[in-house]
Design an enzyme around this catalytic site. Structure first.
Site, PDB file in Angstrom:
ATOM      1  N   GLN A  82       0.787  -1.232   0.000  1.00  0.00           N
ATOM      2  CA  GLN A  82       0.000   0.000   0.000  1.00  0.00           C
ATOM      3  C   GLN A  82       0.825   1.292   0.000  1.00  0.00           C
ATOM      4  O   GLN A  82       0.366   2.307  -0.536  1.00  0.00           O
ATOM      5  CB  GLN A  82      -0.969  -0.004   1.184  1.00  0.00           C
ATOM      6  CG  GLN A  82      -1.986  -1.133   1.092  1.00  0.00           C
ATOM      7  CD  GLN A  82      -2.897  -1.210   2.304  1.00  0.00           C
ATOM      8  OE1 GLN A  82      -3.215  -0.215   2.920  1.00  0.00           O
ATOM      9  NE2 GLN A  82      -3.312  -2.426   2.644  1.00  0.00           N
TER      10      GLN A  82
ATOM     11  N   CYS B  29      -0.857   5.996   7.754  1.00  0.00           N
ATOM     12  CA  CYS B  29       0.100   6.984   7.244  1.00  0.00           C
ATOM     13  C   CYS B  29      -0.486   8.391   7.243  1.00  0.00           C
ATOM     14  O   CYS B  29      -1.074   8.836   6.257  1.00  0.00           O
ATOM     15  CB  CYS B  29       0.596   6.643   5.852  1.00  0.00           C
ATOM     16  SG  CYS B  29       1.923   7.770   5.386  1.00  0.00           S
TER      17      CYS B  29
ATOM     18  N   ASP C 203      -1.715  -1.824  12.282  1.00  0.00           N
ATOM     19  CA  ASP C 203      -2.687  -0.728  12.385  1.00  0.00           C
ATOM     20  C   ASP C 203      -3.759  -0.945  13.446  1.00  0.00           C
ATOM     21  O   ASP C 203      -4.391   0.008  13.889  1.00  0.00           O
ATOM     22  CB  ASP C 203      -3.379  -0.520  11.031  1.00  0.00           C
ATOM     23  CG  ASP C 203      -2.428  -0.021   9.951  1.00  0.00           C
ATOM     24  OD1 ASP C 203      -1.311   0.405  10.294  1.00  0.00           O
ATOM     25  OD2 ASP C 203      -2.812  -0.051   8.765  1.00  0.00           O
TER      26      ASP C 203
ATOM     27  N   LYS D  10       0.554   4.828  12.106  1.00  0.00           N
ATOM     28  CA  LYS D  10       0.174   3.521  11.548  1.00  0.00           C
ATOM     29  C   LYS D  10       0.816   3.392  10.159  1.00  0.00           C
ATOM     30  O   LYS D  10       0.197   3.722   9.139  1.00  0.00           O
ATOM     31  CB  LYS D  10      -1.352   3.408  11.481  1.00  0.00           C
ATOM     32  CG  LYS D  10      -2.005   3.401  12.870  1.00  0.00           C
ATOM     33  CD  LYS D  10      -3.499   3.214  12.795  1.00  0.00           C
ATOM     34  CE  LYS D  10      -4.183   3.316  14.159  1.00  0.00           C
ATOM     35  NZ  LYS D  10      -3.809   2.276  15.113  1.00  0.00           N
TER      36      LYS D  10
ATOM     37  N   ALA E 206       3.932   1.084   7.586  1.00  0.00           N
ATOM     38  CA  ALA E 206       4.681  -0.164   7.391  1.00  0.00           C
ATOM     39  C   ALA E 206       6.006  -0.117   8.154  1.00  0.00           C
ATOM     40  O   ALA E 206       6.498  -1.142   8.628  1.00  0.00           O
ATOM     41  CB  ALA E 206       4.926  -0.405   5.902  1.00  0.00           C
TER      42      ALA E 206
ATOM     43  N   CYS F 123       7.262   8.410   8.097  1.00  0.00           N
ATOM     44  CA  CYS F 123       6.385   8.969   7.064  1.00  0.00           C
ATOM     45  C   CYS F 123       7.273   9.623   6.008  1.00  0.00           C
ATOM     46  O   CYS F 123       7.725  10.746   6.207  1.00  0.00           O
ATOM     47  CB  CYS F 123       5.480  10.020   7.699  1.00  0.00           C
ATOM     48  SG  CYS F 123       3.748   9.664   7.499  1.00  0.00           S
TER      49      CYS F 123
END
Length: 414
Positions: A51, A169, A306, A314, A316, A349
């Protein structure tokens, strides 16, 4: 191994709910440590998605086909895969109920089903998505449509939205804005486009250190910020969006705004089977100790990803560190030893402020900066773009999902 032929009751040793980033990465890492463990993964989806690249797809910098693979190709071979959905959890009996009426008992439960995108909470959105200029990079089906609409738009109004936290994210809603504006700037049409970012919250980004460099880009792209503005309704054919706007005194009014392009980020919630279970905290997320990631009332249960009711971002990248903590702590618990590792809330991020440059925001609990590299983290860098667009996707498929723990140093319990 996909097994559809078991009887009504299944007895398993370690059960993992979810075959996303957290589930597959965790199982692979656990089996690297103890290859003989009997692990059952419950995951309904036939596909596995990367994602984090959907933002890049929406910005014309990534092929959406490279973000999906068959679930069977990433599922560790030693694990047993039940292609089903969990509908109920009874942690007192250590029992799960599946949507096909089977039940699964466990010794240890790892909860990582992710969160649910609640598209239905915005009236009219589901009927409008993918047409009339209404799109979302949070959807595999629509990230390409974002890019199509961005290329098509030469003048008019572009609205970008961000719902209330927590969301996957927290930087992704504004990444869509930056990559779109960068494209319009390079095509010399940005001056003809009225760009507005509507945020349900009162801050551009949750970690204050990164607000000044991000504001430079908001100003560079001449985008307006509308704080405390929450999207509640969309009429696609009329190209109109309604926002509930809260003033300084807390009064809420509903405002209609027209658009030519609307990039929506849906509200995000805990799946019902968690929210309605004894594992849930007051907000419906899976309750865990923020450092050990163990459930405070059911010590045989851990969670990661998550679904956790923790304050970390939240992402990866958060999962990458959580995997190590939960794997080591679970094995210690099974040997009746003290839990050795603690999670510091690390999340990352990579903020794509323009095509080819990223501000790499890495931080932990309380907004504490936790940079991986000895560089000023507030500076947009080409190296960070390469990390985001090239290295991390390669490592995800070839490393993280295969139990290779890269840049995962975590703290030991003192």
């Amino acid at each position: 191994m996909n097994d559809q032929h078991w009887g009504p009751s299944i007895s398993a040793d370690i059960v993992v709910i979810g075959g996303g980033t957290a589930g597959i990465g965790f199982v692979a890492s656990l089996l690297k440590r103890e290859p003989h463990l009997k692990i059952t993964v419950i995951e309904p989806s036939a596909e596995h998605y990367y994602q984090p690249a959907w933002t890049l797809v929406g910005g014309g910098a990534y092929n959406v086909k490279d973000t999906v693979r068959p679930m069977g190709s990433v599922m560790p071979r030693q694990a047993k895969w039940l292609q089903a959905s969990v509908t109920g959890i009874d942690p007192n009996q250590r029992l799960l109920t599946l949507d096909d009426q089977r039940s699964v008992s466990y010794q240890n439960l790892i909860v990582c089903p992710g969160l649910r995108l609640a598209w239905e909470k915005i009236e009219g959105l589901q009927e409008s998505l993918g047409q009339h200029g209404v799109t979302s990079n949070y959807s595999f089906q629509h990230a390409n449509y974002t890019w199509e609409q961005v290329q098509k738009l030469k003048s008019g109004k572009a609205l970008f939205t961000q719902p209330a936290m927590p969301i996957k994210c927290a930087g992704a809603p504004q990444k869509a804005l930056y990559l779109s504006c960068d494209h319009w700037r390079k095509r010399a049409v940005l001056n003809n486009i009225d760009v507005e970012f509507n945020l349900a919250g009162a801050a551009l980004f949750g970690v204050a250190t990164f607000v000044p460099p991000l504001m430079k880009y908001i100003e560079k792209y001449n985008a307006r910020l509308a704080f405390n503005a929450n999207l509640v309704k969309v009429d696609g054919p009329a190209q109109t969006a309604w926002f509930e706007v809260k003033d300084a005194d807390g009064n809420v009014t509903r405002q209609a705004k027209t658009f030519d392009l609307l990039h929506v980020v849906p509200p995000q919630v805990s799946p019902d089977f968690i929210a309605n279970s004894p594992l849930a905290d007051a907000a419906g997320w899976c309750e865990v100790d923020p450092h050990s990631l163990q459930h405070p009332r059911y010590p045989d249960v851990f969670a990661l990803g998550d679904i956790c009711g923790t304050t970390n971002a939240k992402t990866a990248a958060a999962v990458r560190k959580q995997i190590v903590v939960v794997a080591e702590n679970l094995l210690a618990l099974r040997k009746q030893r003290p839990l050795p590792l603690k999670y510091d809330g690390y999340g990352s991020c990579p903020l794509t402020v323009e095509k080819g440059k990223v501000i790499l925001a890495e931080f932990g609990y309380g907004g504490k900066l936790l940079p991986t590299f000895p560089l000023d983290p507030t500076v947009p860098r080409r190296s960070a773009w390469w990390l985001k667009a090239t290295l991390l996707p390669w490592f995800y498929w070839n490393g993280m999902l295969k139990g290779r723990e890269w840049l995962t140093r975590v703290s030991r319990v003192d």
